[in-house]
Design a protein around this motif. Sequence first.
Motif, PDB file in Angstrom:
ATOM      1  N   UNK A   1       0.868  -1.176   0.000  1.00 56.10           N
ATOM      2  CA  UNK A   1       0.000   0.000   0.000  1.00 56.10           C
ATOM      3  C   UNK A   1       0.907   1.228   0.000  1.00 56.10           C
ATOM      4  N   UNK A   2       0.912   1.939  -1.113  1.00 56.18           N
ATOM      5  CA  UNK A   2       1.792   3.105  -1.245  1.00 56.18           C
ATOM      6  C   UNK A   2       1.163   4.363  -0.689  1.00 56.18           C
ATOM      7  N   UNK A   3      -0.153   4.379  -0.602  1.00 55.11           N
ATOM      8  CA  UNK A   3      -0.853   5.574  -0.119  1.00 55.11           C
ATOM      9  C   UNK A   3      -2.246   5.156   0.333  1.00 55.11           C
ATOM     10  N   UNK A   4      -2.766   5.892   1.301  1.00 54.35           N
ATOM     11  CA  UNK A   4      -4.143   5.669   1.750  1.00 54.35           C
ATOM     12  C   UNK A   4      -5.079   6.788   1.326  1.00 54.35           C
ATOM     13  N   UNK A   5      -4.553   7.856   0.751  1.00 57.46           N
ATOM     14  CA  UNK A   5      -5.401   8.996   0.379  1.00 57.46           C
ATOM     15  C   UNK A   5      -4.879   9.643  -0.899  1.00 57.46           C
ATOM     16  N   UNK A   6      -5.314   9.132  -2.064  1.00 57.52           N
ATOM     17  CA  UNK A   6      -6.190   7.984  -2.250  1.00 57.52           C
ATOM     18  C   UNK A   6      -5.428   6.670  -2.069  1.00 57.52           C
TER      19      UNK A   6
ATOM     20  N   UNK B   1     -11.159  12.189  -4.721  1.00 56.04           N
ATOM     21  CA  UNK B   1     -11.871  11.578  -3.600  1.00 56.04           C
ATOM     22  C   UNK B   1     -12.554  10.270  -3.988  1.00 56.04           C
ATOM     23  N   UNK B   2     -12.784  10.059  -5.275  1.00 50.10           N
ATOM     24  CA  UNK B   2     -13.429   8.831  -5.741  1.00 50.10           C
ATOM     25  C   UNK B   2     -12.421   7.738  -6.087  1.00 50.10           C
ATOM     26  N   UNK B   3     -11.144   8.056  -6.046  1.00 52.43           N
ATOM     27  CA  UNK B   3     -10.148   7.262  -6.730  1.00 52.43           C
ATOM     28  C   UNK B   3      -9.503   6.171  -5.869  1.00 52.43           C
ATOM     29  N   UNK B   4      -9.381   4.973  -6.445  1.00 57.64           N
ATOM     30  CA  UNK B   4      -8.557   3.879  -5.940  1.00 57.64           C
ATOM     31  C   UNK B   4      -7.685   3.419  -7.100  1.00 57.64           C
ATOM     32  N   UNK B   5      -6.399   3.177  -6.815  1.00 61.04           N
ATOM     33  CA  UNK B   5      -5.453   2.866  -7.892  1.00 61.04           C
ATOM     34  C   UNK B   5      -4.765   1.544  -7.612  1.00 61.04           C
ATOM     35  N   UNK B   6      -4.639   0.733  -8.658  1.00 61.59           N
ATOM     36  CA  UNK B   6      -3.877  -0.511  -8.588  1.00 61.59           C
ATOM     37  C   UNK B   6      -2.810  -0.484  -9.669  1.00 61.59           C
ATOM     38  N   UNK B   7      -1.558  -0.762  -9.263  1.00 58.51           N
ATOM     39  CA  UNK B   7      -0.417  -0.707 -10.169  1.00 58.51           C
ATOM     40  C   UNK B   7       0.332  -2.034 -10.155  1.00 58.51           C
ATOM     41  N   UNK B   8       0.843  -2.428 -11.299  1.00 62.86           N
ATOM     42  CA  UNK B   8       1.706  -3.605 -11.395  1.00 62.86           C
ATOM     43  C   UNK B   8       2.920  -3.231 -12.230  1.00 62.86           C
ATOM     44  N   UNK B   9       4.112  -3.547 -11.709  1.00 64.48           N
ATOM     45  CA  UNK B   9       5.328  -3.228 -12.436  1.00 64.48           C
ATOM     46  C   UNK B   9       6.537  -3.861 -11.773  1.00 64.48           C
ATOM     47  N   UNK B  10       7.705  -3.568 -12.328  1.00 64.92           N
ATOM     48  CA  UNK B  10       8.948  -4.085 -11.768  1.00 64.92           C
ATOM     49  C   UNK B  10       9.199  -3.472 -10.393  1.00 64.92           C
ATOM     50  N   UNK B  11       9.718  -4.278  -9.470  1.00 58.77           N
ATOM     51  CA  UNK B  11       9.975  -3.801  -8.111  1.00 58.77           C
ATOM     52  C   UNK B  11      10.948  -2.614  -8.105  1.00 58.77           C
TER      53      UNK B  11
ATOM     54  N   UNK C   1      -2.508  12.265 -10.259  1.00 60.27           N
ATOM     55  CA  UNK C   1      -3.558  12.561  -9.273  1.00 60.27           C
ATOM     56  C   UNK C   1      -3.733  14.061  -9.113  1.00 60.27           C
ATOM     57  N   UNK C   2      -2.633  14.799  -9.143  1.00 63.58           N
ATOM     58  CA  UNK C   2      -2.699  16.250  -8.957  1.00 63.58           C
ATOM     59  C   UNK C   2      -3.414  16.954 -10.104  1.00 63.58           C
ATOM     60  N   UNK C   3      -3.577  16.282 -11.221  1.00 66.29           N
ATOM     61  CA  UNK C   3      -4.293  16.908 -12.341  1.00 66.29           C
ATOM     62  C   UNK C   3      -5.813  16.836 -12.158  1.00 66.29           C
ATOM     63  N   UNK C   4      -6.282  16.070 -11.158  1.00 60.65           N
ATOM     64  CA  UNK C   4      -7.711  15.898 -10.928  1.00 60.65           C
ATOM     65  C   UNK C   4      -8.193  16.791  -9.799  1.00 60.65           C
ATOM     66  N   UNK C   5      -9.421  17.292  -9.882  1.00 59.90           N
ATOM     67  CA  UNK C   5      -9.983  18.033  -8.738  1.00 59.90           C
ATOM     68  C   UNK C   5     -10.153  17.112  -7.539  1.00 59.90           C
ATOM     69  N   UNK C   6     -10.184  17.705  -6.341  1.00 59.57           N
ATOM     70  CA  UNK C   6     -10.292  16.900  -5.122  1.00 59.57           C
ATOM     71  C   UNK C   6     -11.657  16.249  -5.025  1.00 59.57           C
ATOM     72  N   UNK C   7     -12.723  17.021  -5.152  1.00 61.01           N
ATOM     73  CA  UNK C   7     -14.078  16.475  -5.127  1.00 61.01           C
ATOM     74  C   UNK C   7     -14.549  16.109  -3.734  1.00 61.01           C
ATOM     75  N   UNK C   8     -15.797  15.674  -3.662  1.00 60.69           N
ATOM     76  CA  UNK C   8     -16.397  15.292  -2.385  1.00 60.69           C
ATOM     77  C   UNK C   8     -16.396  13.773  -2.221  1.00 60.69           C
TER      78      UNK C   8
END
Length: 968
Positions: A533-538, A733-743, A757-764
Motif C-alpha cells: 500500500x503506497x498511499x491511503x489517500x487515495x 476523492x473517488x479514486x482507488x489505484x492498482x499498479x503492477x510493475x517491476x519492483x 492525481x494532482x491533475x484531478x480536482x479533489x471532489x467530495x
Amino acid sequence: MTEELQHGFKKVQTQWVDDIGAEVVEYYHPQSGGRVMWVNNDDPNRTFGIGFLTPPTDSTGVAHIVEHSVLSGSQKYPVKDPFMHMMKTSMQTFLNALTFADMTVYPLSSMNETDFHHLMGVYLDAVFYPKMLTEEKIFRQEGWHKELFQPEDDLTIKGVVYNEMRGAFGDVDRAIMSSVAEHLHPESTYAHESGGNPYVIPELSYEDFCAFHQTHYRPDNALAFLYGDIDIDRALAQINEGYFDAFEADHHAIELTLPTPPKGRTKETVYYSADKQMSRETDSYLTYTVPFTSAQDKQMIFILQLLGDVLVDAEASPLRAALVDTGFAEDVSAYPSDGYYQDFGIVVENMSADQADQIVDIIEKTLRQVVEDGLDQSVFDGVLNSREFYYRQAGGSMQGITRGIQMLSVWRYQDQPLDGLTYSDELDYIRQRRDQGMFEQLLTDRVLNAETTQVLVHEPKVGLFRSQDDALAEKLAAEKAQLSAEDVQELIKQNESLRAYQTEPDTPEAIATLPQLDLADVPRETTNIPEEILSNNPTILFHPQATSGVRYVKLAFASDDMTREEIPYLKDLAILLGSVDTQNMTYQDLDTELMKATAGLGIVPKIYTAVDNPDDYTVQMEVNFAALNPKTARGFELTTDILTKSLFTQKQRILNVFKRVKLEMEQSFEANGHQAALGRVRSLYSNPSRYAEELSGIGYYDHLTHLINHFDTEWETFKHQLEQLNQRLWTQSRLTISLTGESADKDAFYHEVKEFIETLPVGETVVRHPMTFDFSNIRKEAIITNSNVQYVAQGGYFPATDYEALMLVLSAILSKGYLYDLVRLQGGAYGAGLTISRTGDMTAYSYRDPNVDQTIATYQAMSDFVANLELDQETLNQFIIGTMSSFHYPISPDKVNRIMLTRYFKGSDKSMIDKRLIATLNTTVADLMAYVDLIRETMAQGYTVVIGNEQQIKQATFAFDNVRELKQ
C-alpha cells in the motif's frame, strides 16, 4: 557413426529466440516423419498440443466433426467421453480442440506436472486411436443423425456439430467471411466451410468420416509442440511409445488446393439471413477484396496487417473518415484473412445496397489519394507500436497455447515453425522503410492495379434460414413418407440405441483406465500475489512483478452516487471517452497518440459485490492502460486529457459511435446469447445484476436503441446529462489505484501516478449506498432474434448465507455430468452449465440449443438427480480436483491488477480464498445431499429467459410472461 536417437527422435536444432525470451528445440522422428517443437522456459503452466493439416474438400464439416469425435473414447481409454472426464477431474488450465480453415489443433495446459502428462496421454491416444472408427454412434451423436422416436413424429436432424453450426451461421460476420472466401478463391480449399454448413452436413457419410481420419491423422502430417518447464525426456518418450513409433512415414503429403484466383473485376450480390427489421437500404454490407500475398511471405503478411490498421481500422484511418464519418456506413473494418491466401480487404457495414457503386468509387479514390499524399506517418507509428505490444504480450497467461498455434500456423504451409515466433526483424524492416514510399507502391501495385478485384454486396434476406429449414423439413417429410412401417421402426430402433448408448454409464473397468490425480497432489494454498500500500489517500496498491519493463495501470472511480436514471449514462460515457474530441486533440489524433504510447485505453463500469452480503455492492468506473516505462507519463497525460477535457458536442460523431456499438451488441447476442440470457435472468430478482443489466445487457441495449431512434429530440438533454456526469465523476476523492510493475521501478512509477492525481480536482467523498430496484412481475421472458438456435437460462436466488465453498463442486457435478449428458449429448446443444455464486444466484444455461421445453424440463429435474446421486467419496474426490483450476491458475502480470482490485472491493483476501480452497477439498457426499431442497426450491422460482429462434420459441409449450423481439 549413426547418431543416437532420444526415444526415436533426432534433435534437429536448438535456437535462442530473443522475441520470446526462450530457447526452442526442434526434434524429428525419422521413422514416422513426425516433428516436435519445444519452447524451453520456466513457465509452470506446461503446454502440449498436436496439430494436423486437415484441408476440407467440401462443406460437410468432416474436419470439425472428427475434431469432436476423436475425444469421445479411444483404444486405451474406452470411456464414452474422456475429454469430459478430464474436464471434470483434472487441474487443467486449458483443454480444448480447434478447427481452423485448413488445420485442426488439440492443445492443453496444466500447472501440475503429473496432471500435464495424464492429459497428454489422453490426447495422444484420442487422436491416433479413436473409438469412433469402430463405434458409429459417436459420429451420429457429434455429427448428425435423423431423429425419430414415435412413428407419428416429424423426422428431424440432430447432432452437436450440426446445431453448433446452425448457431454459427446466424453470425453475420461469419456468413460474410465465408462468402468472400468462396467467391474470391473458388475451387480452393477455402471455398469450403471447414466447420460445416448445417444444410450440407447431412451429406457426410460415416465411411467418409472414418476415411478422413485415417488419411489425415498420422505423425508425418502433424506437428506436436511443448512449452514450459518440462521433463523433455519423459515427454518425448510419451509421444514416441505407442504413438509415433507405431507409424511409418508414407511421404504422401496432404496438399491444399490452391488455384490462382480468377483474374478480372467482379461484382456480385449475395444474401445473408436477416430479421424483419432489416432492409437492404440500411443493413447491407459491402466487401472489397483483392489477393495481396501468400502465407509464405512473412514480411508481406506483417505489411498487410499494418495496412489494414492504418487504412481502415484506426480512428484516423482515411477509409473510416471517407465512409463512416460521412454517413455512408456505420462501420468499416479490415478483412481478416486466415489461411494460405492473404487478401487485402475492406468490410463496409450497415450501408445501402443502392450506394454500392458509389462506395467502391470512394474506396478507390481514397486509396489513390493515400498513394499521392503518402501514409500518415503519425498513424503509422501508432499502429506499429500497438502491433509490437500485441506481439510482445501474445497469449498472456496462456502464452504456451498461443506460441504453439503460432508455430503451427506457419508449419502448415511447409515453413519453419520457428518463423511463427519471431517478429522484431519484420518490424525493423517496416520501420526502416516507413518513409521510402514502399507502402504506397505496394498499394498501387497490389491493390489499385490488382489483376483480381472482388466486390460483394451482402444484402439481408428476411427468413432465409426459415426457408432453408422449411425446404429441409419438406425433404425429410417426403423421405419419411417413402419409408415402410418396418423402415420407420428400424429408424426408431437406431435412435433408441443411440439414446441407450448416451445414457448407459461407463463401466468401472473403463473408468479405471483413466489417469487420476490424488487430493494429496493439490497444493493447500493459492499463489501469493505480493501487494504494497503506497498511499491511503487515495488508496494506491502496488504489485511487484517481472513485467519485462511494462507498467500496468488500473484507476477505479467510485460511482455509487448515481441516480436510477443515470445508470446507462455511465456506459454511454465509457463508450464515448476516447472516441470524441478533447479541448486539445481531435479523436483521430487522440487514438493515434494512445497507440504510440500505450497498448490502448480501456474505460468500463464494473460492479463488485461484497463476499458476505449480495445486497452490498459498489459501482466503479475503471480506467486502465499498459505502457512501457518511458511512455507511462504520456499515457497519464492522455488519460487526464480524456477524462477532464472531452467535448460532447459532435452530434453526428456520437450517433455514429452508438450505432457501431449497437451493431456489435446485436452480433454478440447472436454469437454468445447465453451470457445475455444469464445476465437477464439474474436481473429479474437481483439488485447488482439488475444494475449490471442496465449497464451492459439487453437493458442497456434497449436504452441505446431508444436513444438512437430519438436522437434529434433528445440530443440536448442527453448532452447536458453526459457533461454533468463527466464533470463530477473524475475526482481524487473517488479514486482507488492498482499498479503492477517491476519492483525496482516502483518509486519512479509512484511519482508519475502522484503527478497524475494532482491533475484531478479533489471532489467530495462518495458515500456507498447500493441501489435497490422495484422488480416487475415478469419471471419468464422470451427474446426473439435472428438466431437458428436458442440460449436457455433459468434460475433463482437463495440466501447468500447458505452458500458454501462446496457449491463449486456441486456446480461442477451438475454442469459436467447431468447437464452435459442431457442437454448436450442427448439434446444436441453445443454446451450447457450451472453457475452457483456467492451472491445467492443459481442459474442453469444452454448454448446453441435446438430445444426449449426439453431443456427447461431438464433444469427442473436437477434436484431429483442430486437426491438420487450415487457417488462414492473416491469419485467425488475426482470432481473436487476438477474444480481446483478455480483456485490454482496461471497469473500473468497483465491480470494482477484485475485480480487484486477485485479482492479489494469485494472485501476478500488470500486467507479467505485459501479457507474456501480447504473447504472445497474437504467436501463429502453427505455435504452435497444437504443441498437437494435448496436446489429444488431455488429452481422452482422459475426465473427464465430464452433468447433465439422465433419459430422454436412460439412452438414451445412453456408459458412465457413476455415475448418480445430483441429489436424494438
